[in-house]
Design a protein around this motif. Structure first.
Motif, PDB file in Angstrom:
ATOM      1  N   GLY A 124       0.829  -1.192   0.000  1.00 47.35           N
ATOM      2  CA  GLY A 124       0.000   0.000   0.000  1.00 47.35           C
ATOM      3  C   GLY A 124       0.863   1.241   0.000  1.00 47.35           C
ATOM      4  O   GLY A 124       2.082   1.156  -0.174  1.00 47.35           O
ATOM      5  N   PRO A 125       0.255   2.392   0.220  1.00 43.86           N
ATOM      6  CA  PRO A 125       1.005   3.642   0.251  1.00 43.86           C
ATOM      7  C   PRO A 125       2.060   3.641   1.358  1.00 43.86           C
ATOM      8  O   PRO A 125       1.825   3.135   2.464  1.00 43.86           O
ATOM      9  N   ARG A 126       3.217   4.227   1.052  1.00 41.27           N
ATOM     10  CA  ARG A 126       4.342   4.228   1.988  1.00 41.27           C
ATOM     11  C   ARG A 126       3.951   4.773   3.363  1.00 41.27           C
ATOM     12  O   ARG A 126       4.333   4.217   4.393  1.00 41.27           O
ATOM     13  N   ALA A 127       3.200   5.859   3.403  1.00 43.44           N
ATOM     14  CA  ALA A 127       2.826   6.457   4.700  1.00 43.44           C
ATOM     15  C   ALA A 127       2.032   5.470   5.544  1.00 43.44           C
ATOM     16  O   ALA A 127       2.227   5.386   6.768  1.00 43.44           O
ATOM     17  N   ASP A 128       1.154   4.702   4.918  1.00 41.20           N
ATOM     18  CA  ASP A 128       0.364   3.719   5.671  1.00 41.20           C
ATOM     19  C   ASP A 128       1.223   2.540   6.101  1.00 41.20           C
ATOM     20  O   ASP A 128       1.026   1.989   7.189  1.00 41.20           O
ATOM     21  N   LEU A 129       2.189   2.154   5.272  1.00 38.71           N
ATOM     22  CA  LEU A 129       3.129   1.099   5.673  1.00 38.71           C
ATOM     23  C   LEU A 129       3.941   1.547   6.883  1.00 38.71           C
ATOM     24  O   LEU A 129       4.172   0.770   7.810  1.00 38.71           O
ATOM     25  N   GLU A 130       4.358   2.802   6.887  1.00 38.78           N
ATOM     26  CA  GLU A 130       5.107   3.332   8.027  1.00 38.78           C
ATOM     27  C   GLU A 130       4.240   3.346   9.286  1.00 38.78           C
ATOM     28  O   GLU A 130       4.731   3.070  10.384  1.00 38.78           O
ATOM     29  N   ARG A 131       2.962   3.653   9.129  1.00 35.34           N
ATOM     30  CA  ARG A 131       2.048   3.603  10.276  1.00 35.34           C
ATOM     31  C   ARG A 131       1.942   2.180  10.823  1.00 35.34           C
ATOM     32  O   ARG A 131       1.906   1.964  12.029  1.00 35.34           O
ATOM     33  N   LEU A 132       1.878   1.206   9.906  1.00 31.91           N
ATOM     34  CA  LEU A 132       1.811  -0.194  10.327  1.00 31.91           C
ATOM     35  C   LEU A 132       3.061  -0.580  11.117  1.00 31.91           C
ATOM     36  O   LEU A 132       2.969  -1.200  12.171  1.00 31.91           O
ATOM     37  N   VAL A 133       4.225  -0.207  10.615  1.00 29.94           N
ATOM     38  CA  VAL A 133       5.475  -0.528  11.315  1.00 29.94           C
ATOM     39  C   VAL A 133       5.484   0.142  12.686  1.00 29.94           C
ATOM     40  O   VAL A 133       5.865  -0.474  13.685  1.00 29.94           O
ATOM     41  N   GLY A 134       5.032   1.376  12.758  1.00 25.36           N
ATOM     42  CA  GLY A 134       4.949   2.059  14.051  1.00 25.36           C
ATOM     43  C   GLY A 134       4.033   1.330  15.012  1.00 25.36           C
ATOM     44  O   GLY A 134       4.336   1.197  16.200  1.00 25.36           O
ATOM     45  N   TRP A 135       2.903   0.837  14.493  1.00 25.10           N
ATOM     46  CA  TRP A 135       1.972   0.075  15.320  1.00 25.10           C
ATOM     47  C   TRP A 135       2.622  -1.229  15.793  1.00 25.10           C
ATOM     48  O   TRP A 135       2.500  -1.597  16.973  1.00 25.10           O
ATOM     49  N   LEU A 136       3.322  -1.927  14.890  1.00 24.26           N
ATOM     50  CA  LEU A 136       3.990  -3.178  15.262  1.00 24.26           C
ATOM     51  C   LEU A 136       5.015  -2.939  16.374  1.00 24.26           C
ATOM     52  O   LEU A 136       5.171  -3.762  17.270  1.00 24.26           O
ATOM     53  N   ARG A 137       5.709  -1.825  16.307  1.00 19.29           N
ATOM     54  CA  ARG A 137       6.754  -1.510  17.284  1.00 19.29           C
ATOM     55  C   ARG A 137       6.230  -0.770  18.516  1.00 19.29           C
ATOM     56  O   ARG A 137       6.957  -0.608  19.487  1.00 19.29           O
ATOM     57  N   GLY A 138       4.973  -0.337  18.480  1.00 18.99           N
ATOM     58  CA  GLY A 138       4.463   0.591  19.468  1.00 18.99           C
ATOM     59  C   GLY A 138       4.030   0.043  20.809  1.00 18.99           C
ATOM     60  O   GLY A 138       3.730   0.800  21.709  1.00 18.99           O
ATOM     61  N   GLY A 139       3.943  -1.252  20.966  1.00 19.51           N
ATOM     62  CA  GLY A 139       3.592  -1.791  22.272  1.00 19.51           C
ATOM     63  C   GLY A 139       2.112  -2.021  22.509  1.00 19.51           C
ATOM     64  O   GLY A 139       1.735  -2.484  23.578  1.00 19.51           O
ATOM     65  N   SER A 140       1.245  -1.706  21.539  1.00 21.91           N
ATOM     66  CA  SER A 140      -0.183  -1.938  21.743  1.00 21.91           C
ATOM     67  C   SER A 140      -0.659  -3.225  21.067  1.00 21.91           C
ATOM     68  O   SER A 140      -1.853  -3.486  21.010  1.00 21.91           O
ATOM     69  N   THR A 141       0.272  -4.036  20.595  1.00 27.43           N
ATOM     70  CA  THR A 141      -0.067  -5.316  19.976  1.00 27.43           C
ATOM     71  C   THR A 141      -0.262  -6.373  21.061  1.00 27.43           C
ATOM     72  O   THR A 141       0.245  -6.225  22.174  1.00 27.43           O
ATOM     73  N   PRO A 142      -0.972  -7.447  20.749  1.00 26.42           N
ATOM     74  CA  PRO A 142      -1.071  -8.551  21.715  1.00 26.42           C
ATOM     75  C   PRO A 142       0.305  -9.197  21.920  1.00 26.42           C
ATOM     76  O   PRO A 142       1.152  -9.150  21.033  1.00 26.42           O
ATOM     77  N   GLY A 143       0.495  -9.798  23.049  1.00 28.77           N
ATOM     78  CA  GLY A 143       1.766 -10.468  23.324  1.00 28.77           C
ATOM     79  C   GLY A 143       2.828  -9.462  23.718  1.00 28.77           C
ATOM     80  O   GLY A 143       2.544  -8.402  24.276  1.00 28.77           O
ATOM     81  N   ARG A 144       4.067  -9.796  23.380  1.00 30.92           N
ATOM     82  CA  ARG A 144       5.201  -8.927  23.722  1.00 30.92           C
ATOM     83  C   ARG A 144       6.176  -8.920  22.556  1.00 30.92           C
ATOM     84  O   ARG A 144       6.841  -9.903  22.283  1.00 30.92           O
ATOM     85  N   VAL A 145       6.246  -7.809  21.849  1.00 33.30           N
ATOM     86  CA  VAL A 145       7.164  -7.653  20.722  1.00 33.30           C
ATOM     87  C   VAL A 145       8.505  -7.188  21.264  1.00 33.30           C
ATOM     88  O   VAL A 145       8.581  -6.186  21.983  1.00 33.30           O
ATOM     89  N   THR A 146       9.573  -7.930  20.904  1.00 35.41           N
ATOM     90  CA  THR A 146      10.912  -7.518  21.325  1.00 35.41           C
ATOM     91  C   THR A 146      11.660  -6.791  20.215  1.00 35.41           C
ATOM     92  O   THR A 146      12.502  -5.944  20.500  1.00 35.41           O
TER      93      THR A 146
END
Length: 77
Positions: free
Chosen positions: A45-67
């Motif tokens: 998709g658009p780069r800005a939305d991909l960057e938002r996704l990466v921010g979400w993945l790294r942001g700590g609001s995902t289930p589990g614990r992302v290291t």
């Protein structure tokens, strides 16, 4: 974009929640479990939305614990 997500991300609803985030951002893609315990997220998709996704993945609001999240493709840092 391809992101490999490390941590405690299997068996916690991570793929399902990631699918909802992809839809919310209007991105095409999905998430799959790997045998090594990581989850691979692929999105298009658009780069800005991909960057938002990466921010979400790294942001700590995902289930589990992302290291960590290793990203290849247009949303590279």
């Amino acid at each position: 974009m391809r992101a490999v997500v490390h941590g405690h991300v299997q068996g916690v609803g991570f793929r399902w929640t990631t699918g909802r985030e992809l839809a919310r951002l209007g991105l095409d893609g999905g998430a799959r479990n790997e045998a090594d315990g990581t989850v691979v997220v692929q999105a298009r998709g658009p780069r800005a939305d991909l960057e938002r996704l990466v921010g979400w993945l790294r942001g700590g609001s995902t289930p589990g614990r992302v290291t960590s999240v290793d990203v290849t493709g247009p949303a590279d840092d």
